[in-house]
Design an enzyme around this catalytic site. Structure first.
Site, PDB file in Angstrom:
ATOM      1  N   CYS A 186      36.613   2.249   5.796  1.00 30.11           N
ATOM      2  CA  CYS A 186      36.545   2.647   4.386  1.00 30.11           C
ATOM      3  C   CYS A 186      35.790   3.964   4.255  1.00 30.11           C
ATOM      4  CB  CYS A 186      35.835   1.567   3.568  1.00 30.11           C
ATOM      5  SG  CYS A 186      36.586  -0.072   3.623  1.00 30.11           S
ATOM      6  N   ASP A 199       1.352  25.346  17.036  1.00 26.17           N
ATOM      7  CA  ASP A 199       0.647  26.522  16.531  1.00 26.17           C
ATOM      8  C   ASP A 199      -0.848  26.186  16.580  1.00 26.17           C
ATOM      9  OD1 ASP A 199       0.124  28.953  15.031  1.00 26.17           O
ATOM     10  OD2 ASP A 199      -0.258  27.619  13.338  1.00 26.17           O
ATOM     11  N   ASP A 204       4.892  29.944  10.266  1.00 24.30           N
ATOM     12  CA  ASP A 204       5.667  29.466  11.410  1.00 24.30           C
ATOM     13  C   ASP A 204       7.102  29.100  11.050  1.00 24.30           C
ATOM     14  OD1 ASP A 204       3.374  29.532  13.168  1.00 24.30           O
ATOM     15  OD2 ASP A 204       2.647  27.793  12.079  1.00 24.30           O
TER      16      ASP A 204
END
Length: 736
Positions: free
Chosen positions: A19, A432, A635
């Site tokens: 479906c 970072d 970042d």
């Protein structure tokens, strides 16, 4: 150029992966539709389209032409997924009726002497079974025939087609035998009836639908709880008058009053009062957070003791809660590549099964032992019933739904199926430094006194100078003095020397605070303190020196200190077998010092923000599957480049678009938890898909070979769907 819009359609009549495949294919073929994604677990279709030429009415018409219903839709204002309680209640009534009428039919088949005990002949007994079976088929089983007819009308087939064909064939044959037994006997076949097959198949499948609706309700519970968090109204002060308004009437700039024990209705900034707020329902943080004028508050959090007045800054869809709901919805609607494969398989699965059922009937009828017609009919029905691809269609969306909801409760937002599958294959996590592993603001770490001075006096005199300075370390020094409640001496003749430091007079003495170059320029001897400066530099600390009347008397060192739990988070990731790296724009000494402290051995330092994405790409080219952890602002390019971008932040940063995983609160412990949750979700999905495919691979040949009774096949098919959903629900117990 036409504007791109998005609508979510609530569908009816979806029962299996076939479906889903048909609706998606129909919607994606509409000119102007950019993307259509259908979720079997939520029964919703999310469609991105260009308007004009596409309209919502046109999309609804396409879905209806495909044989399915549109029960509602919404655009901007999000709504919780429809509760399956109504559907479950209907299925329960159908099941109870089917069960009550099927039991006599089943007993008649299992206990052959029963008709004799009741004093009934074979023909009369067949009519009794027909009377009991007819309401089961045409009332309890009516959804299957309705769905099959809709699909046939549009030249397709689905799960309803399989059930309707199987039960209908058994019923029609049995009814023919009941009314015209002599025609069957004349053909050399026993005039047996299979009303028990029809009745029990319908009963078992309706039971499966009922249980599935109930378990789907539990699976979507988390997202409905998120919608229920916000209070329905707010106490607003306008023009000096207080009034209670519905939440949708609150606008940015309104002054909102919140009494003790009430929920905060929208996001804002406190302007009066003080209190502690329980933010656990939004961030997962168990400890209450103190609030005072100038601090932010988030909608749906609970004010505990004090009275607060705040100014609304975000309302409606801009609230943090709305952003969280949007991200969870995206996760639940999007598809992992592994799910797209399952949908494609299911799209051709039903027609293939129907062909196999016909071949099974022909093989038993022409080459099987007598009674050939009976064996052919029973085996064909078993193949049709056992092959329903329900479990296949539910395997992935239920796991993503439950896992994404559990993640949101913990403070982890997963942006969809593709990042989920990539997170499962991660090999490297890149951090970072500033603002991620460290606090992002320097703090005084060392105060050293010599020449007869005390550390307290060194800090007080340094803070007196820094109070008037704009040096980056000034705030850290002043803050350290404030924490110790030091009294600062008065300063005169203040002078700042850019790049060097500051000088002034305190108590009539010349005072200098600055770096070694400044002291050298002022002819202050530095031989004894040079080694101290080198040692601090190796530790990633920045030192400033205090000199009074031409002689050094002390030094202060400051550094961007680690966030709580940084070392433990890195260790937890390494324990799971992931490689960790540090990627920073800071100098090598500072980056190396932080890396050594947290236990990271590989460091890439002095990398410009624009080059961070290149470094991530280099790792990917070397074969690594990389997650980048950053603050989501500087970042952003690296987060987008990484296979999985993980953004740390507070509630204000929760909707960072570059990230695949967003952590609601600034807690490093959530990173390994997020990785483990992604792995657990993917493992559950793989388990679900394996058993769904394995079930069909084993069951279809067994049914074709005559080893499976159709009623048993129906029970197995129903239980397979329930088992997949139940397996996914195990994610609700995930604790990290």
């Amino acid at each position: 150029m036409p504007a791109t819009e998005e609508v979510t359609l609530v569908l009816g009549g979806l029962h299996c992966a076939a479906c889903v495949s048909r609706v998606e294919r129909s919607l994606n073929q509409v000119p102007g539709v950019e993307q259509a994604l259908v979720n079997l677990a939520t029964r919703q279709a999310k469609v991105k389209y260009q308007a004009p030429p596409v309209t919502v009415e046109a999309l609804k018409a396409v879905i209806q032409q495909a044989g399915y219903e549109v029960e509602g839709y919404f655009k901007e204002e999000r709504q919780p997924p429809p509760s399956p309680d109504v559907e479950a209640q209907k299925m329960k009534l159908r099941f109870l009726l089917a069960l009550g009428l099927s039991l006599p039919v089943f007993l008649g088949a299992m206990v052959p002497p029963l008709q004799g005990w009741l004093g009934m002949g074979h023909q009369a007994w067949c009519f009794v079974l027909l009377i009991f079976t007819t309401p089961v088929l045409f009332y309890s089983g009516s959804p299957f025939f309705t769905g099959a007819l809709k699909a046939a009308r549009h030249g397709s087939a689905n799960m309803d087609s399989l059930v309707a064909l199987g039960t209908g064939a058994a019923y029609v044959y049995s009814a023919w035998v009941t009314f015209f037994p002599h025609t069957v006997a004349a053909a050399g076949h026993m005039p047996d009836v299979y009303f028990d097959t029809t009745a029990m198949i319908i009963t078992f499948i309706i039971l499966g639908r009922w249980l599935e609706a109930r378990t789907r309700g539990r699976a979507s519970e988390a997202i409905r709880r998120l919608f229920a968090l916000a209070p329905p109204s707010a106490r607003v002060r306008r023009n000096g008058q207080e009034t209670v308004l519905p939440l949708e009437q609150v606008v940015v700039g309104d002054e909102i009053l919140v009494r003790p024990g009430e929920k905060i209705p929208v996001d804002g900034v406190v302007i009066e009062g003080g209190s502690s707020v329980d933010e656990s329902m939004l961030t997962g943080e168990s400890l209450p957070v103190a609030k005072e004028p100038g601090t932010e508050v988030w909608g749906a959090t609970l004010n505990q003791r004090g009275f607060l007045v705040f100014r609304a800054t975000r309302v409606g869809r801009d609230m943090v809660l709305s952003q969280i709901i949007r991200l969870v919805e995206e996760a639940q609607t999007s598809k992992a590549p592994i799910e797209r494969l399952a949908d494609r398989v299911a799209g051709v699965f039903v027609p293939v099964v129907m062909v196999l059922a016909v071949l099974t009937f022909a093989a038993w009828f022409f080459w099987g032992p007598p009674p050939a017609l009976t064996r052919a009919l029973v085996s064909m029905v078993a193949v049709l019933i056992i092959a329903c691809p329900c479990a296949m269609g539910l395997a992935t969306p239920t796991a993503v739904m439950v896992g994404a909801g559990r993640g949101a409760e913990m403070g982890i937002l997963i942006r969809g199926g593709e990042p989920l599958e990539r997170a499962y294959r991660l090999t490297t996590v890149v951090f970072d430094k500033t603002g991620t592993l460290t606090r992002g603001a320097p703090q005084v770490t060392d105060v050293t006194a010599f020449a007869g001075w005390t550390e307290t006096k060194v800090l007080a005199w340094a803070a007196a100078l820094e109070e008037k300075s704009e040096h980056p370390l000034a705030e850290a020094v002043v803050h350290a003095a404030q924490q110790q409640n030091l009294t600062l001496p008065p300063v005169a003749d203040f002078q700042a020397v850019p790049g060097m430091g500051v000088k002034a007079r305190i108590n009539g003495q010349e005072v200098i605070l600055g770096n070694l170059a400044f002291l050298t320029r002022e002819n202050i001897p530095i031989q004894e303190i040079t080694e101290r400066q080198a040692r601090l530099a190796r530790e990633g600390k920045t030192a400033v020196f205090l000199a009074v009347s031409g002689a050094p008397v002390g030094l202060l060192a400051a550094a961007d200190t680690l966030k709580p739990g940084a070392k433990e988070a890195v260790a937890a990731l390494q324990k799971t077998g992931l490689k960790t790296m540090l990627l920073s724009g800071d100098n090598r000494l500072a980056a190396a010092a932080v890396a050594q402290t947290v236990g990271i051995t590989e460091v890439l330092a002095e990398v410009l923000p624009g080059d961070k994405a290149k470094k991530v790409a280099e790792l990917q080219e070397a074969g690594d599957v990389v997650a980048m952890v950053g603050d989501g602002i500087n970042d952003a390019p690296a987060l987008a480049q990484a296979d999985v971008g993980i953004a740390l932040g507070t509630g204000a940063d929760v909707a960072l678009e570059a990230a695949d995983l967003t952590l609601i609160r600034d807690d490093l412990a959530l990173i390994p938890q997020a990785v483990r949750l992604s792995r657990r979700m993917m493992r559950i999905i793989r388990q679900n898909l394996f058993w769904a495919f394995f079930y069909n691979v084993i069951a279809i040949p067994a049914a074709a070979a005559g080893f499976l009774n159709p009623a048993l096949a129906a029970a197995a098919m129903a239980l397979s769907s329930v088992s997949v959903v139940t397996n996914s629900l195990r994610l609700r117990r995930f604790r990290g």
